[in-house]
Motif scaffolding. Structure first.
Motif, PDB file in Angstrom:
ATOM      1  N   VAL A   4     -31.839 -92.324  78.605  1.00 53.61           N
ATOM      2  CA  VAL A   4     -31.276 -90.940  79.143  1.00 53.61           C
ATOM      3  C   VAL A   4     -32.396 -90.071  79.725  1.00 53.61           C
ATOM      4  O   VAL A   4     -32.508 -89.618  80.888  1.00 53.61           O
ATOM      5  CB  VAL A   4     -30.446 -90.065  78.119  1.00 53.61           C
ATOM      6  CG1 VAL A   4     -29.918 -88.869  78.860  1.00 53.61           C
ATOM      7  CG2 VAL A   4     -29.194 -91.089  77.922  1.00 53.61           C
ATOM      8  N   ALA A   5     -33.555 -90.080  78.925  1.00 52.23           N
ATOM      9  CA  ALA A   5     -34.707 -89.292  79.524  1.00 52.23           C
ATOM     10  C   ALA A   5     -35.219 -89.899  80.509  1.00 52.23           C
ATOM     11  O   ALA A   5     -35.758 -89.084  81.701  1.00 52.23           O
ATOM     12  CB  ALA A   5     -35.893 -89.325  78.160  1.00 52.23           C
ATOM     13  N   GLU A   6     -35.384 -91.194  80.666  1.00 57.42           N
ATOM     14  CA  GLU A   6     -36.013 -91.617  81.974  1.00 57.42           C
ATOM     15  C   GLU A   6     -35.030 -91.671  83.109  1.00 57.42           C
ATOM     16  O   GLU A   6     -35.632 -91.418  84.337  1.00 57.42           O
ATOM     17  CB  GLU A   6     -36.062 -93.300  81.690  1.00 57.42           C
ATOM     18  CG  GLU A   6     -37.390 -93.715  80.809  1.00 57.42           C
ATOM     19  CD  GLU A   6     -37.290 -95.169  80.193  1.00 57.42           C
ATOM     20  OE1 GLU A   6     -36.156 -95.770  80.543  1.00 57.42           O
ATOM     21  OE2 GLU A   6     -38.631 -95.482  80.041  1.00 57.42           O
ATOM     22  N   SER A   7     -33.603 -91.629  83.024  1.00 60.37           N
ATOM     23  CA  SER A   7     -32.665 -91.360  83.917  1.00 60.37           C
ATOM     24  C   SER A   7     -33.149 -90.090  84.612  1.00 60.37           C
ATOM     25  O   SER A   7     -32.784 -89.600  85.706  1.00 60.37           O
ATOM     26  CB  SER A   7     -31.387 -91.477  83.586  1.00 60.37           C
ATOM     27  OG  SER A   7     -31.305 -92.810  83.119  1.00 60.37           O
ATOM     28  N   GLY A  32     -30.672 -85.323  71.756  1.00 60.93           N
ATOM     29  CA  GLY A  32     -31.393 -85.030  70.550  1.00 60.93           C
ATOM     30  C   GLY A  32     -32.538 -85.908  70.269  1.00 60.93           C
ATOM     31  O   GLY A  32     -32.604 -86.950  70.876  1.00 60.93           O
ATOM     32  N   GLY A  33     -33.478 -85.369  69.496  1.00 62.65           N
ATOM     33  CA  GLY A  33     -34.431 -86.011  68.994  1.00 62.65           C
ATOM     34  C   GLY A  33     -35.542 -86.298  70.233  1.00 62.65           C
ATOM     35  O   GLY A  33     -36.598 -86.931  69.955  1.00 62.65           O
ATOM     36  N   LYS A  34     -35.740 -85.238  71.112  1.00 64.27           N
ATOM     37  CA  LYS A  34     -36.593 -85.362  71.897  1.00 64.27           C
ATOM     38  C   LYS A  34     -37.405 -84.452  71.764  1.00 64.27           C
ATOM     39  O   LYS A  34     -37.446 -83.433  71.025  1.00 64.27           O
ATOM     40  CB  LYS A  34     -35.764 -85.123  73.577  1.00 64.27           C
ATOM     41  CG  LYS A  34     -35.031 -86.222  73.826  1.00 64.27           C
ATOM     42  CD  LYS A  34     -34.740 -86.033  75.504  1.00 64.27           C
ATOM     43  CE  LYS A  34     -34.002 -84.698  75.671  1.00 64.27           C
ATOM     44  NZ  LYS A  34     -33.434 -84.690  77.123  1.00 64.27           N
ATOM     45  N   GLU A  35     -38.885 -84.512  72.452  1.00 68.91           N
ATOM     46  CA  GLU A  35     -39.755 -83.621  72.434  1.00 68.91           C
ATOM     47  C   GLU A  35     -39.521 -82.163  73.137  1.00 68.91           C
ATOM     48  O   GLU A  35     -38.643 -82.219  73.996  1.00 68.91           O
ATOM     49  CB  GLU A  35     -41.316 -84.038  73.245  1.00 68.91           C
ATOM     50  CG  GLU A  35     -41.867 -85.161  72.395  1.00 68.91           C
ATOM     51  CD  GLU A  35     -41.968 -84.951  71.026  1.00 68.91           C
ATOM     52  OE1 GLU A  35     -42.680 -83.753  70.839  1.00 68.91           O
ATOM     53  OE2 GLU A  35     -42.192 -85.927  70.276  1.00 68.91           O
ATOM     54  N   ASP A  36     -40.034 -80.966  72.659  1.00 63.54           N
ATOM     55  CA  ASP A  36     -39.667 -79.667  73.305  1.00 63.54           C
ATOM     56  C   ASP A  36     -40.020 -79.761  74.906  1.00 63.54           C
ATOM     57  O   ASP A  36     -39.076 -79.139  75.603  1.00 63.54           O
ATOM     58  CB  ASP A  36     -40.424 -78.847  72.388  1.00 63.54           C
ATOM     59  CG  ASP A  36     -39.892 -78.374  71.189  1.00 63.54           C
ATOM     60  OD1 ASP A  36     -38.862 -78.950  70.789  1.00 63.54           O
ATOM     61  OD2 ASP A  36     -40.578 -77.836  70.338  1.00 63.54           O
ATOM     62  N   ASP A  37     -41.225 -80.361  75.236  1.00 64.75           N
ATOM     63  CA  ASP A  37     -41.162 -80.126  76.585  1.00 64.75           C
ATOM     64  C   ASP A  37     -40.151 -80.997  77.547  1.00 64.75           C
ATOM     65  O   ASP A  37     -39.971 -80.590  78.615  1.00 64.75           O
ATOM     66  CB  ASP A  37     -42.723 -80.702  76.763  1.00 64.75           C
ATOM     67  CG  ASP A  37     -42.839 -82.277  76.273  1.00 64.75           C
ATOM     68  OD1 ASP A  37     -42.245 -82.690  75.656  1.00 64.75           O
ATOM     69  OD2 ASP A  37     -43.916 -82.751  76.866  1.00 64.75           O
ATOM     70  N   GLU A  38     -39.491 -82.095  76.922  1.00 66.62           N
ATOM     71  CA  GLU A  38     -38.623 -82.767  77.581  1.00 66.62           C
ATOM     72  C   GLU A  38     -37.355 -82.075  77.668  1.00 66.62           C
ATOM     73  O   GLU A  38     -36.645 -81.888  78.657  1.00 66.62           O
ATOM     74  CB  GLU A  38     -38.437 -84.306  76.980  1.00 66.62           C
ATOM     75  CG  GLU A  38     -39.473 -85.212  76.829  1.00 66.62           C
ATOM     76  CD  GLU A  38     -39.004 -86.447  76.235  1.00 66.62           C
ATOM     77  OE1 GLU A  38     -38.240 -87.353  76.982  1.00 66.62           O
ATOM     78  OE2 GLU A  38     -39.317 -86.522  75.029  1.00 66.62           O
TER      79      GLU A  38
END
Length: 699
Positions: A4-7, A32-38
């Motif tokens: 999802v992040a890459e999308s 969820g589970g992502k870095e704050d900057d993401e």
């Protein structure tokens, strides 16, 4: 398969519809589970889509809010949780604001459903989220949040929650932050006063160590860990927050409560605003790192009270701590605004009242106090001046200069207000200039938008006061000099009284004319700039009904005519020049001695030019007014008058001849003879004798 992040990263590269982009972003936020900057990046992209959506819907396109369901709203609002990182909460706040603006009534409905659902569940986790959301969105949609806040049964339910035997510090903190934000709304503040006052006082009054001792006495084997719900006492942070809310209640409205306390406590808590102020003061002096923000916010409200102002201003340790707090506070932060607010409260003078306003205030005082007028002496000019001096001596000016360079319009307004009040004290003006106040005020006036009319006028008036009492060559010199010309536009903006004011206040006009007079004594470039910027406004003030304004205006003209630009306005022989000269000659006969002196000084310079002499001779009572200066009781005025006469009768050709005849006709020889007898200064006697010789020897 792409994550999802890459999308999400590829959103800009893909040809997706706005609806699809919105859903993809929410999918990433739900993951969820992502870095704050993401997370911050996704929130920022969502904010942009929502902001663009407002413009798109105005052009007839469908809104992306139609694909944002309750789960999406729940996801977004949960990022406002206090357990999130501050950077995430900040960007989530922007996204929430954009959503509420774009979604309209539907967004308000979903927000209400979220709040009521979380409160109804009643778990600690749900309370934390609901309270955090309410606290954050209060400034964004105050009316909607107030409706939720004042819903039936909500406020009364907070007391039992806060009185639970096992404390959740996060719940308490979230609840109090919500109450703190709610106090900005009048109806909500009244609700808090009605339902929450007594348990707030309980929280503030509780001695944490005493609670712990009682628990050990009851059960020596009890395990008291510093967990979220592990102890039966309120934390110091919670107590500080409760104290801030109490300070807002007690500083803004009289105490009133209908809450009945159950349990063992019989005596109602009576925490005074003075007690709260002492608590905040103690924290700031002894342990500022632990409760700086809440203590500053609490003092910002407590310092509205006259007695608190006096107590704070007399506490040198506290003033030093507040200055240090302001020095270390980030620009545009709540801490900066709170500290500045305290200094504004300490230094603010009462507004000037007209006689009519004073009379109305007295009538109101009679009505409110059953015939007894009760003025507040701690707010009088004497006490305010003393507080201003103490604040200045605490070293506030360099810190204000530093903050002014990066401050918001709101903080810059407070900074200017503080400098404005300190500048009232004449003895502090030179030190203000030395510490950078002149550059601060000029830069502030230039940078403030035109809509901030009152703040710009305040900055200009403070600048005028400083420049009245200081040597321009010292103010505008140094290693990093401020151009003297930079002060002219702010100053000349004050020459005309404020058209928006209910009462006509001529003090700013008087002070700015005096400051310009001081500047006009320096060089031709400055005089030229003043004439070109504000000559029309200066001339209008010559006819002011206020004698002090007229005098200051004539004194300014006396200095301006030392330069070519103003000189030509009187000496070019035009009809306008003659009219100007007629006014100046008339003012040489004014009742006020200062006005006569300034007019005489201006004429002493102007009569070196033939067209000026011709105009005075041809004007009815022109020579008579000049000779009146020669007969004045003041030797300074006689000196100026004799110099004018000497210039006139010394003129060449027909102009000089007519001047001599006119002076003789007006009994000039006798007046000058008497002037010589009365004068004691050699220079006055000498020029008088020379004038008499010219009148006797030449025809």
């Amino acid at each position: 398969m792409a994550t999802v992040a890459e999308s999400t990263d590829a959103l800009q590269q893909q040809n997706l519809s706005r609806d699809d982009q919105t859903l993809l972003l929410f999918a990433g936020l739900m993951e969820g589970g992502k870095e704050d900057d993401e997370t911050v990046r996704d929130l920022d992209q969502l904010t942009k889509l929502l902001n663009d959506d407002v413009e798109a819907t105005s052009k007839g396109q469908s809104s992306i809010c139609t694909v944002i369901d309750g789960d999406c709203v729940d996801t977004l609002l949960c990022y406002l949780d206090m357990r999130q990182q501050d950077v995430v909460r900040g960007h989530a706040t922007l996204a929430t604001s954009a959503y509420l603006k774009a979604s309209g009534d539907d967004g308000s409905k979903k927000l209400s459903e979220f709040f009521y659902d979380r409160v109804k569940r009643g778990t600690y986790d749900d309370y934390i989220v609901a309270f955090c959301v309410a606290g954050v969105i209060f400034p964004i949609v105050p009316d909607l949040t107030a409706e939720l806040f004042l819903s039936e049964g909500f406020l009364p339910s907070l007391g039992p929650l806060m009185r639970r035997k096992w404390k959740s510090r996060k719940v308490e903190t979230a609840c109090l932050e919500m109450l703190n934000a709610a106090c900005m709304h009048t109806a909500c503040r009244e609700g808090v006063q009605k339902y929450c006052l007594e348990w707030l006082e309980e929280v503030v009054d509780q001695d944490p160590e005493e609670v712990v001792r009682d628990m050990y006495a009851a059960n020596p084997d009890v395990n008291l860990e510093e967990g979220s719900i592990s102890m039966r006492r309120h934390s110091e942070q919670v107590q500080h927050l409760a104290a801030v809310v109490l300070a807002k209640l007690k500083a803004t409205q009289p105490p009133k409560s209908t809450t009945e306390i159950t349990g063992e406590r019989v005596e109602q808590a009576t925490t005074s605003i003075e007690d709260l102020s002492k608590m905040f003061t103690k924290v700031l002096i002894s342990n500022p790192e632990q409760g700086r923000q809440s203590s500053v916010e609490g003092l910002a409200y407590a310092s509205l009270q006259p007695q608190i102002k006096e107590d704070l201003a007399r506490n040198k340790d506290l003033l030093a701590s507040l200055v240090k707090t302001l020095q270390d506070a980030p620009p545009k932060s709540p801490l900066t605004y709170g500290a500045l607010s305290i200094f504004v409260n300490l230094t603010r003078y009462q507004p000037t009242q007209s006689e009519e306003e004073k009379r109305i205030s007295q009538l109101k005082a009679y009505a409110n106090a059953a015939g007894k007028i009760q003025p507040q002496p701690l707010n009088d000019d004497k006490h305010v001046a003393a507080r201003c001096k103490r604040v200045f001596e605490a070293g506030i000016t360099p810190v204000l200069v530093s903050h002014s360079k990066n401050g918001s319009v709101a903080s810059l307004t407070l900074i200017i207000s503080i400098i404005f009040s300190i500048s009232v004290t004449t003895s502090l003006r030179g030190q203000l200039a030395q510490q950078g106040a002149v550059r601060l005020l000029i830069d502030a006036w230039d940078s403030l938008p035109a809509t901030e009319t009152q703040t710009k006028r305040m900055a200009a008036q403070a600048l005028a006061r400083v420049l009245i009492s200081t040597n321009p060559s010292l103010v505008f010199g140094g290693t990093r000099p401020v151009p003297q010309s930079a002060a002219i536009r702010p100053l000349t903006s004050l020459i005309n009284p404020d058209p928006a004011a209910d009462t006509r206040d001529l003090l700013p006009t008087f002070e700015t004319l005096m400051a310009l007079t001081n500047l006009a004594s320096t060089d031709d470039d400055t005089r030229r700039s003043i004439v070109r910027t504000a000559w029309t406004d200066i001339e209008e003030q010559l006819l002011s009904p206020n004698n002090l304004v007229t005098k200051a205006c004539v004194e300014l003209i006396c200095n301006l005519v030392q330069g070519v630009d103003a000189l030509q306005l009187y000496a070019d022989g035009s009809v306008q020049a003659k009219n100007r000269l007629h006014i100046l000659v008339a003012l040489a006969d004014a009742e006020d001695e200062g006005t006569r002196s300034a007019a005489g000084g201006a004429l002493a310079s102007l009569t070196a030019y033939e067209p000026v002499v011709q105009a005075i001779v041809s004007r009815e009572r022109g020579v008579e007014n000049v000779l009146g200066l020669c007969a004045d009781d003041s030797e300074d005025l006689r000196h100026r008058g004799v110099f004018v006469v000497y210039n006139m009768i010394s003129a060449e050709g027909e102009t000089g001849r007519l001047a001599r005849e006119k002076v003789k006709q007006e009994n000039g020889v006798s007046i000058l003879t008497e002037c010589a007898k009365k004068s004691r200064r050699a220079e006055v006697v000498e020029i008088t004798v020379q004038a008499i010789k010219i009148l006797i020897e030449q025809v």
